[in-house]
Design an enzyme around this catalytic site. Structure first.
Site, mmCIF file in Angstrom:
data_model
loop_
_atom_site.group_PDB
_atom_site.id
_atom_site.type_symbol
_atom_site.label_atom_id
_atom_site.label_comp_id
_atom_site.label_asym_id
_atom_site.label_seq_id
_atom_site.Cartn_x
_atom_site.Cartn_y
_atom_site.Cartn_z
ATOM 1 C CB SER A 205 -27.049 23.865 10.044
ATOM 2 O OG SER A 205 -26.725 24.417 11.373
ATOM 3 C CG ASP A 461 -19.661 27.354 10.621
ATOM 4 O OD1 ASP A 461 -20.428 28.202 10.985
ATOM 5 O OD2 ASP A 461 -20.257 26.685 9.891
ATOM 6 C CG HIS A 488 -23.653 28.003 9.557
ATOM 7 N ND1 HIS A 488 -22.902 26.982 10.096
ATOM 8 C CD2 HIS A 488 -24.989 27.516 9.555
ATOM 9 C CE1 HIS A 488 -23.966 26.066 10.147
ATOM 10 N NE2 HIS A 488 -25.053 26.575 10.324
#
Length: 519
Positions: A205, A461, A488
């Site tokens: 991320s 995502d 994600h």
């Protein structure tokens, strides 16, 4: 006060040598001690500590720039030693910004056989010191700002007071060095403290922004670098947040389509948001309370929904929760599981905090009687997210009307979470930051000396849209693993064996020629 949309944007153009200035010439090796020792067991707040997990510190400069005063930060680090013949170390770069990483979200024993697995809390975060410190009790309740200019102005005053408190408690001198710019250099200090000639790492991320900047600054120091849940550092602040908001709405509508097609809940694809808001209204009218007597309302359902959009594996549980709203038996357990209030939260959650979605405000901003101790970790993470975003990307002094309009545009881009419906949003708190952020967006500068990297992305995502991952893989001339799914971050989580096998093989043989792959 709504915690603002957080932007993930990159550093200004200059040479990698200039980027790397200020790195200490001598870095002390880490003194590893069992994390179960009295010196470190408090790091984990009562959570189970793996028997093999070791803890320690790495010292790094507070500033890597010309204002270096020889002050230090202490980075909390952990290690799961290799179970077999060691080939090296793999560092996990956590998400956020501002989320802790000492509990490493890597669940595959196969990688740990040949590699030490290293986690860390970034500067300003978790067990690292100094850390961001903010007041947890603003003086005002500004929950109802829907279309009310006066209340919007009140919310902005509370934001200003809160921000000033954070600056006073942490000090501006320290805060201005807790952003992504310094965090990138910290990664190389950790590499050196591990006595590794090359960095092997997996970034999740927001951590992929740190990794991308590291690849620019230290191309010669990379052995293998994996990006999962990829940030596009060529997007400016607002574009990044706006794309994320649209992506969350798209994921919500995919969940609604699943509900309708599988007859799992009341939502329909054509009227997903309207159906959902009707359910939220019913929840508020039910006057529900949990086992501790705390009120359960629409905000809890929105929070649980937003978290569930990160993984389609949890969609049946969310559908079950929504069905229960129309029954005589509200499913408290489903809410506890989905809203991560039953201590079943996983380490992988370190990487999944949304920025642009209109999620409910932290409890301490809406309830003066909230249990501050129970919510402290979540509140700290929310404050970290806000402040590091401001450090990186603040643009103070802008037009108030335009700032409010931009914030409202983000809210409108994800209408499922805009409940009760707001017609006007407070300006971003980063507009009140005392200096301009130092991380403008750019297309990555790729050195010819940079080895091939590896990118992982899921088609749907909600937090880091797939198109951004495609662009980043193209910028870095590296292969992309595409997963046809909703979620994600997925690598090394024992969820997709195809992805895990490819990532592990890459760490073992990083120079092997690879092509794009579907998993």
């Amino acid at each position: 006060m709504r915690f603002p949309t957080i932007v993930f944007i990159a550093v200004i153009f200059c040479t990698p040598a200039a980027f790397a200035r200020g790195l200490p010439s001598q870095i002390q090796p880490i003194s590893w001690v069992s994390c179960k020792s009295s010196s470190f067991n408090q790091w984990f707040d009562g959570a189970k500590i793996p028997a093999r997990l070791q803890c320690g510190y790495v010292e790094a400069p507070l500033s890597y720039g010309s204002d270096n005063t020889h002050e230090k930060v202490r980075l909390a680090v952990t290690r799961l030693p290799a179970t077999g013949k060691k080939q090296g170390s793999v560092l996990s770069i956590p998400g956020g910004p501002g989320l802790p990483g000492i509990q490493v979200p890597i669940e595959t024993e196969e990688l740990n056989e040949g590699f030490d697995i290293i986690g860390y809390d970034p500067r300003g975060v978790g067990q690292s010191r100094p850390k961001i410190s903010c007041s947890t009790q603003p003086d005002d309740n500004t929950d109802d700002v829907a279309g009310n200019t006066a209340n919007t102005a009140d919310a902005e005053k509370v934001s200003k007071t809160w921000l000033e408190g954070c600056i006073n408690r942490t000090t501006l001198h320290v805060l201005k060095h807790l952003g992504t710019d310094e965090a990138v250099n910290d990664v190389d200090v950790i590499r050196a403290a591990l006595a590794e000639d090359k960095l092997n790492a997996i970034a999740f991320s927001y951590g992929t922004q740190v990794a991308a900047l590291y690849a620019e600054r230290f191309p010669k120091n990379i052995g293998a670098l994996v990006f999962d849940g990829v940030m596009d550092i060529s997007d400016d602040a607002f574009s990044s947040d706006y794309k994320q908001a649209l992506s969350f709405q798209h994921s919500f509508e995919r969940f609604a389509a699943y509900c309708e097609e599988e007859q799992q809940c009341q939502l329909t694809k054509a009227h997903a948001t309207a159906n959902y808001h009707s359910l939220l209204e019913k929840v508020d009218n039910l006057a529900l309370t949990d086992e501790n007597g705390e009120e359960i309302g629409a905000g809890n359902i929105i929070s649980a929904t937003t978290k569930t959009l990160y993984s389609s594996e949890d969609w049946p549980e969310l559908a079950k929760l929504l069905r229960s709203i129309d029954s005589d038996k509200f499913d408290y357990q489903a809410l506890a599981i989905l809203d991560k209030t039953d201590d079943q939260a996983t380490e992988a959650e370190q990487n999944i905090r949304p920025r642009a979605v209109n999620i409910p405000k932290p409890q301490y901003l809406t309830d003066s009687n909230a249990d501050v101790n129970a919510a402290s970790a979540a509140e700290e993470e929310a404050a970290n997210l806000t402040l590091i975003g401001c450090i990186d990307s603040a643009n103070p002094g802008g037009n108030l009307k335009q700032s409010r309009l931009k914030e409202q545009k983000l809210v409108d881009a994800s209408p499922f979470s805009n409940y009760p419906v707001k017609a006007q949003s407070p300006r971003n708190v980063c507009d009140l930051w005392p200096f301009k952020g130092t991380m403008p967006a750019h297309i990555p500068v790729v050195s010819a000396e940079l080895p091939p990297l590896l990118f992982v992305a899921q088609l749907y995502d909600p937090a880091t849209p797939y198109e951004g991952a495609k662009r980043m893989a193209t910028f870095f001339n590296s292969p992309l693993i595409t997963v046809n799914g909703d979620g994600h971050t997925i690598a090394l989580s024992n969820v997709n064996q195809c992805v895990d096998d490819e990532v592990i093989d890459y760490f073992i043989s990083p120079k092997k020629v690879r092509a794009n792959k579907n998993c």
